[in-house]
Design a protein around this motif. Sequence first.
Motif, PDB file in Angstrom:
ATOM      1  N   THR A   1      27.508  76.993  32.529  1.00  0.00           N
ATOM      2  CA  THR A   1      26.169  77.403  32.097  1.00  0.00           C
ATOM      3  C   THR A   1      25.136  76.837  33.055  1.00  0.00           C
ATOM      4  OG1 THR A   1      26.860  77.477  29.776  1.00  0.00           O
ATOM      5  CG2 THR A   1      24.491  77.368  30.218  1.00  0.00           C
ATOM      6  N   PHE A   2      24.299  77.721  33.600  1.00  0.00           N
ATOM      7  CA  PHE A   2      23.318  77.343  34.617  1.00  0.00           C
ATOM      8  C   PHE A   2      21.932  77.772  34.153  1.00  0.00           C
ATOM      9  CE2 PHE A   2      27.402  78.385  36.486  1.00  0.00           C
ATOM     10  CZ  PHE A   2      27.706  77.249  37.225  1.00  0.00           C
ATOM     11  N   VAL A   3      21.027  76.810  34.011  1.00  0.00           N
ATOM     12  CA  VAL A   3      19.690  77.066  33.492  1.00  0.00           C
ATOM     13  C   VAL A   3      18.656  76.827  34.593  1.00  0.00           C
ATOM     14  CG1 VAL A   3      17.982  76.472  31.729  1.00  0.00           C
ATOM     15  CG2 VAL A   3      20.432  76.327  31.204  1.00  0.00           C
ATOM     16  N   PHE A   4      17.792  77.812  34.795  1.00  0.00           N
ATOM     17  CA  PHE A   4      16.698  77.700  35.754  1.00  0.00           C
ATOM     18  C   PHE A   4      15.388  77.816  34.977  1.00  0.00           C
ATOM     19  CE2 PHE A   4      20.190  78.496  38.437  1.00  0.00           C
ATOM     20  CZ  PHE A   4      19.849  78.191  39.744  1.00  0.00           C
TER      21      PHE A   4
ATOM     22  N   GLY B   1      14.127  63.985  29.100  1.00  0.00           N
ATOM     23  CA  GLY B   1      15.392  64.205  29.785  1.00  0.00           C
ATOM     24  C   GLY B   1      15.292  64.945  31.105  1.00  0.00           C
ATOM     25  N   LEU B   2      14.119  65.503  31.411  1.00  0.00           N
ATOM     26  CA  LEU B   2      13.994  66.288  32.645  1.00  0.00           C
ATOM     27  C   LEU B   2      14.159  65.421  33.882  1.00  0.00           C
ATOM     28  CD1 LEU B   2      13.322  68.864  34.218  1.00  0.00           C
ATOM     29  CD2 LEU B   2      10.891  68.340  33.892  1.00  0.00           C
ATOM     30  N   ALA B   3      13.502  64.271  33.900  1.00  0.00           N
ATOM     31  CA  ALA B   3      13.575  63.398  35.075  1.00  0.00           C
ATOM     32  C   ALA B   3      14.992  62.926  35.352  1.00  0.00           C
ATOM     33  CB  ALA B   3      12.645  62.196  34.881  1.00  0.00           C
ATOM     34  N   GLU B   4      15.785  62.718  34.280  1.00  0.00           N
ATOM     35  CA  GLU B   4      17.147  62.203  34.439  1.00  0.00           C
ATOM     36  C   GLU B   4      18.149  63.294  34.816  1.00  0.00           C
ATOM     37  OE1 GLU B   4      14.727  59.587  31.980  1.00  0.00           O
ATOM     38  OE2 GLU B   4      15.225  61.712  31.782  1.00  0.00           O
ATOM     39  N   HIS B   5      17.924  64.528  34.371  1.00  0.00           N
ATOM     40  CA  HIS B   5      18.954  65.556  34.518  1.00  0.00           C
ATOM     41  C   HIS B   5      18.520  66.792  35.310  1.00  0.00           C
ATOM     42  CE1 HIS B   5      21.223  63.240  31.604  1.00  0.00           C
ATOM     43  NE2 HIS B   5      20.200  63.285  30.768  1.00  0.00           N
ATOM     44  N   GLY B   6      17.236  66.918  35.622  1.00  0.00           N
ATOM     45  CA  GLY B   6      16.769  68.100  36.337  1.00  0.00           C
ATOM     46  C   GLY B   6      17.070  68.039  37.824  1.00  0.00           C
ATOM     47  N   ILE B   7      17.176  69.219  38.432  1.00  0.00           N
ATOM     48  CA  ILE B   7      17.399  69.359  39.875  1.00  0.00           C
ATOM     49  C   ILE B   7      16.225  70.158  40.440  1.00  0.00           C
ATOM     50  CG2 ILE B   7      18.919  70.258  41.681  1.00  0.00           C
ATOM     51  CD1 ILE B   7      21.208  70.154  39.654  1.00  0.00           C
ATOM     52  N   GLY B   8      15.609  69.663  41.508  1.00  0.00           N
ATOM     53  CA  GLY B   8      14.493  70.364  42.127  1.00  0.00           C
ATOM     54  C   GLY B   8      14.970  71.391  43.140  1.00  0.00           C
TER      55      GLY B   8
ATOM     56  N   ASP C   1      21.224  63.588  26.967  1.00  0.00           N
ATOM     57  CA  ASP C   1      22.165  62.922  27.872  1.00  0.00           C
ATOM     58  C   ASP C   1      23.511  63.627  27.908  1.00  0.00           C
ATOM     59  OD1 ASP C   1      20.308  60.998  28.546  1.00  0.00           O
ATOM     60  OD2 ASP C   1      20.957  59.595  26.985  1.00  0.00           O
ATOM     61  N   ASP C   2      23.844  64.326  26.823  1.00  0.00           N
ATOM     62  CA  ASP C   2      25.103  65.067  26.773  1.00  0.00           C
ATOM     63  C   ASP C   2      24.977  66.474  27.354  1.00  0.00           C
ATOM     64  OD1 ASP C   2      23.435  66.078  24.870  1.00  0.00           O
ATOM     65  OD2 ASP C   2      24.890  66.025  23.217  1.00  0.00           O
ATOM     66  N   GLY C   3      23.791  66.785  27.924  1.00  0.00           N
ATOM     67  CA  GLY C   3      23.578  68.102  28.512  1.00  0.00           C
ATOM     68  C   GLY C   3      23.068  69.141  27.540  1.00  0.00           C
TER      69      GLY C   3
ATOM     70  N   VAL D   1      17.920  73.523  36.699  1.00  0.00           N
ATOM     71  CA  VAL D   1      17.104  73.547  37.913  1.00  0.00           C
ATOM     72  C   VAL D   1      15.644  73.752  37.509  1.00  0.00           C
ATOM     73  CG1 VAL D   1      16.751  74.628  40.159  1.00  0.00           C
ATOM     74  CG2 VAL D   1      19.047  74.551  39.155  1.00  0.00           C
ATOM     75  N   TRP D   2      14.778  72.864  37.984  1.00  0.00           N
ATOM     76  CA  TRP D   2      13.366  72.895  37.607  1.00  0.00           C
ATOM     77  C   TRP D   2      12.527  73.470  38.745  1.00  0.00           C
ATOM     78  CZ3 TRP D   2      10.572  72.155  33.259  1.00  0.00           C
ATOM     79  CH2 TRP D   2       9.192  71.962  33.386  1.00  0.00           C
ATOM     80  N   THR D   3      11.967  74.658  38.542  1.00  0.00           N
ATOM     81  CA  THR D   3      11.093  75.285  39.532  1.00  0.00           C
ATOM     82  C   THR D   3       9.835  75.807  38.851  1.00  0.00           C
ATOM     83  OG1 THR D   3      12.192  77.435  39.270  1.00  0.00           O
ATOM     84  CG2 THR D   3      13.057  75.966  40.969  1.00  0.00           C
ATOM     85  N   ALA D   4       9.390  75.100  37.805  1.00  0.00           N
ATOM     86  CA  ALA D   4       8.266  75.570  36.988  1.00  0.00           C
ATOM     87  C   ALA D   4       6.920  75.205  37.609  1.00  0.00           C
ATOM     88  CB  ALA D   4       8.375  74.999  35.576  1.00  0.00           C
TER      89      ALA D   4
END
Length: 426
Positions: A151-154, A109-116, A232-234, A250-253
């Motif tokens: 809800t905001f996840v980094f 699900g990261l590729a579909e829903h993650g933000i760089g 898909d439902d978050g 947000v993906w900054t790993a």
Amino acid sequence: MRLQARLRPGEAQVTVVDPKSYMTYQPFLAEAAAGTVDPRHVVVPLRKVLPDCRVVLGRLEILEPARRHAVVSLPPPVRGTTEPGALEIDYDLLALAPGAVSRILPVPGLAEHGIGFRSVEEAVSLRNHVLEQLDLASSTRDPQLRQAALTFVFVGGGYAGTGALAELEDMARYATRHFHNIRAEDLRWVLVEAGDRILPETEPEVGRRTTEELRDRAIDVRLGTRLESVGDDGLVTLSDGSRFLARTLVWTAGVRANPVLARTGLALDAQGRLRCDATLRVLGADQVWAAGDCAAVPDLTRPGEFCAPNAQHAVRQAEVLADNLLAALRGEQPAAYRHESKGSITSLGLHKGVAQLRGRALHGRSAWLLHRAVHLRRLPTLDRKARVLFDWALGGLLKRETVSLSALQEPRAGFESLLDEERRDR
């Protein structure tokens, strides 16, 4: 810029190849996302600052070091076409500095829903997205959707992730005062870090104090935790067993060396970086040099280790690289790169920051002011320094701007919807 300034008239032709026509000053991305600095002011147009260089928009496709020959793919010349052109370039000396790219792990699900968060475009998009979520939460009557929107996840507690979260949390908390039914306490911010501390690039004390600062702001810092999946439902699932809905991830790993290096045929280390000696020359290729995040350069201040992939080394390696290219061109001996870290500084929002300089710790406003002073000094060109300084001064006199311009991401959407309505009416 240093090479351009020090070359004698007619001594050499410098060709700069880059997919974009500008350079991004990464340390100010978080402030651009928060709206503290105009996004246009954290980028430096190449053709403006390199008038004596030939600037080519393109990507390296083929490199033949033995022939000193490169093939560069050019952007498609006409809208709607997919086949790019190609440009062949012969060179005497080659400097490779493509930097790093985000390290994407195979998380469902990261590729579909993650933000760089590696470019100014992503920074602006993330700002608009966060403000949109506040609008959605204020308007919806669905409590589950409201909680997910707030809800905001980094994921990733390095410089990029920590700075972006802190700046955006500060901005969003301020923005809630304009909503009649959202309080700052309703927002949930989660920082997920797989390691045992955040800011692993810094001294342990800086990471510890930054963690305390974030937790004092009710930010949920999860250490030793990994992202397991995004539905898909978050629905976000973490390795500690927790599950919750979130519309922002947000993906900054971490980062990895630019994959273009694998096509060069040059010596790479286990991380995919170019193996260099202390003069920044690539091993086994006398005419090829490298610097920045893509280069594995021995750290002469710490025998047996390599320079960390951070801006502190990159900007100083650039100066040595320019001087060594000139030395190679003139038949002189190149100099070894040597730099001892002076510490680290992190901005955590307006008037907030943490710093560690030569064993001395700073916290709060003093660290924040130092962060601004250091990076303003390092920002290329007097023009950009003046514009950023003006942004800061204006921000100190006026209130924050918290409007979302999400239509910028799809500028033709409105026009296309009108066309669809017209077709239906017919």
